[in-house]
Design an enzyme around this catalytic site. Structure first.
Site, mmCIF file in Angstrom:
data_model
loop_
_atom_site.group_PDB
_atom_site.id
_atom_site.type_symbol
_atom_site.label_atom_id
_atom_site.label_comp_id
_atom_site.label_asym_id
_atom_site.label_seq_id
_atom_site.Cartn_x
_atom_site.Cartn_y
_atom_site.Cartn_z
ATOM 1 N N ASP A 15 -1.420 -18.516 3.031
ATOM 2 C CA ASP A 15 -2.341 -19.401 2.296
ATOM 3 C C ASP A 15 -2.894 -20.483 3.218
ATOM 4 O O ASP A 15 -4.085 -20.810 3.205
ATOM 5 C CB ASP A 15 -1.676 -20.010 1.046
ATOM 6 C CG ASP A 15 -0.192 -20.311 1.212
ATOM 7 O OD1 ASP A 15 0.398 -19.849 2.204
ATOM 8 O OD2 ASP A 15 0.377 -21.017 0.357
ATOM 9 N N ASP A 67 -5.968 -7.078 4.769
ATOM 10 C CA ASP A 67 -7.130 -6.657 3.985
ATOM 11 C C ASP A 67 -7.914 -7.893 3.536
ATOM 12 O O ASP A 67 -9.141 -7.988 3.700
ATOM 13 C CB ASP A 67 -6.616 -5.866 2.768
ATOM 14 C CG ASP A 67 -7.721 -5.110 2.053
ATOM 15 O OD1 ASP A 67 -8.869 -5.190 2.498
ATOM 16 O OD2 ASP A 67 -7.423 -4.468 1.039
ATOM 17 N N LYS A 111 4.232 -14.552 4.568
ATOM 18 C CA LYS A 111 4.628 -15.357 3.409
ATOM 19 C C LYS A 111 6.167 -15.296 3.331
ATOM 20 O O LYS A 111 6.760 -14.989 2.285
ATOM 21 C CB LYS A 111 3.963 -14.792 2.134
ATOM 22 C CG LYS A 111 4.088 -15.679 0.918
ATOM 23 C CD LYS A 111 3.167 -16.871 0.920
ATOM 24 C CE LYS A 111 3.412 -17.758 -0.280
ATOM 25 N NZ LYS A 111 2.673 -19.032 -0.239
ATOM 26 N N TYR A 151 0.821 -1.212 0.000
ATOM 27 C CA TYR A 151 0.000 0.000 0.000
ATOM 28 C C TYR A 151 0.859 1.267 0.000
ATOM 29 O O TYR A 151 0.343 2.370 0.136
ATOM 30 C CB TYR A 151 -0.953 0.009 1.202
ATOM 31 C CG TYR A 151 -2.032 -1.035 1.069
ATOM 32 C CD1 TYR A 151 -1.727 -2.384 1.147
ATOM 33 C CD2 TYR A 151 -3.357 -0.680 0.851
ATOM 34 C CE1 TYR A 151 -2.704 -3.355 1.010
ATOM 35 C CE2 TYR A 151 -4.339 -1.645 0.717
ATOM 36 C CZ TYR A 151 -4.005 -2.979 0.790
ATOM 37 O OH TYR A 151 -4.970 -3.933 0.646
#
Ligand code: NAD
Length: 341
Positions: free
Chosen positions: A206, A230, A173, A126
């Site tokens: 994930d 988000d 991640k 962002y």
């Protein structure tokens, strides 16, 4: 003295849910001097894509905002006004409590879900740093800093301790983004050492998405960088009945802006169908923040009563009520409570 609050209705369903929420807050009897400011596509044209100074000045004065959603143009146009606001006011912690709601049937109604999601709110993808290197090759910079990662980790652990929670799970991640998400994770691990009373876990994003769907009741507090926050917030909202009900708060050192997780919902805007529960519950968080915990509890109880009664709830949660009917029911309940006292 009334509390000073900047009211940003936003656009799409924003003005409808903001009007509903102001009515509900006023029915609690708490006195609020609303400073209503416009922040939407129309205003932004005149200010060349930037949040107008008058909006920032209002929030600087009041320190507290209640905000409806704002539409952001896709694949072009100005930088998201939501992102600008969060960064300008350094609202670094995005807090989203996601809880099973009595009276709302979801696919997961047979388990009790009570998550607190903390999303880093100022950096990551962002940062808005995108660059077309050569034609048809674009880089988007994912910025992760020690400063921001430590700050959100401390906030999540501190909240967990203050609220008697047991486990903080960092979502990442770092198997792929070894440096960026690796730094985020290191900051969470270091912070965890200062909170030996809180268990600490890590999950790759994930896997976290899958685990949240198959056993949501096992999660407690989650902390993560901006983009995962988000996406996971909307996924989590889906577990408890949808975006119509999940509240949120953007919290900084000096300012706090309360807003729902949902966006401007152009598909139902102007139809009196929007569910104002998410913004009303955000307002309950705001009332607690303003030092009005009793009013916050009464507002929450009135909303829950309307769901338990079930006659006025909106179509997104299986009812046939309108925004106005739902709001009338909440306000009616609060006024009846007031008369009983
Ligand atoms: P959305 O949250 O606006 O809508 C997703 C779906 O949920 C739609 O079907 C919508 O009708 C439904 N929904 C959302 N809120 C609801 C409510 N209160 N009551 C009943 N149904 C509701 O997401 P989107 O369609 O992806 O985004 C629309 C616009 O909102 C985009 O421009 C996006 O950038 C913006 N947005 C703004 C914010 C914010 O201001 N904080 C947050 C998310 C999205």
């Amino acid at each position: 003295m009334p509390h000073q609050v900047t009211l940003i209705p936003g656009d799409g369903i924003g003005p409808e849910v903001a009007k509903a929420t102001v009515r509900a807050v006023e029915a609690t009897g708490v006195r609020i001097a609303w400073d209503a400011v416009e922040l939407n596509a129309r205003v932004i044209e005149a200010s060349e894509g930037l949040v107008p100074q008058s909006v920032l000045d209002s929030l600087d004065r009041t320190k507290t905002g209640l905000k409806g959603p704002i539409t952001t143009p896709v694949a072009g146009g100005h930088v998201s006004l939501n992102v600008q606001l969060r960064r300008k006011l350094d609202l670094f912690a995005n807090f989203r409590p996601v809880k099973s709601f009595p009276g709302i049937k979801s696919r997961f109604s047979d388990v009790f879900i009570d998550l607190a999601i903390f999303r880093e709110n100022t950096e990551d993808l962002y940062s808005g740093l995108e660059h077309e290197v050569v034609t048809d090759v674009v880089t988007s910079l994912k910025v992760i800093t020690r400063f921001a990662s430590e700050r959100i980790a401390r906030y999540a652990f501190g909240w967990a301790r203050r609220n008697g929670r047991h486990t903080v799970t960092a979502v990442h991640k770092a198997n792929i983004m070894k440096l960026g998400d690796g730094l985020f994770l290191r900051c969470c691990r270091e912070t965890a050492k200062n909170f030996p009373d809180i268990a600490y876990k890590e999950l790759i994003v994930d896997n976290a998405a899958m685990q949240l769907v198959i056993r949501p009741e096992t999660f407690d507090v989650l902390v993560m960088p901006n983009l995962y926050g988000d996406i996971i917030s909307d996924l989590a909202a889906g577990l408890v009945g949808g975006l119509g009900i999940v509240p949120g708060a953007n919290l900084g050192t000096n300012h706090a802006v309360f807003e729902a997780v949902h966006g401007s919902a152009p598909d139902i805007a102007g139809k009196n169908l929007a569910n104002p529960t998410a913004l009303m519950q955000s307002a309950a968080l705001m009332l607690a923040h303003l030092g009005e915990p009793d009013a916050a509890k009464r507002l929450q109880a009135a909303i829950e009563w309307v769901y338990a009664e079930g006659r006025h709830v909106t179509p997104d949660v299986g009812g046939t009520g309108t925004t106005t009917e739902f709001t009338d029911a909440v306000v009616g309940r609060l006024e009846a409570d007031g008369r009983r006292e």
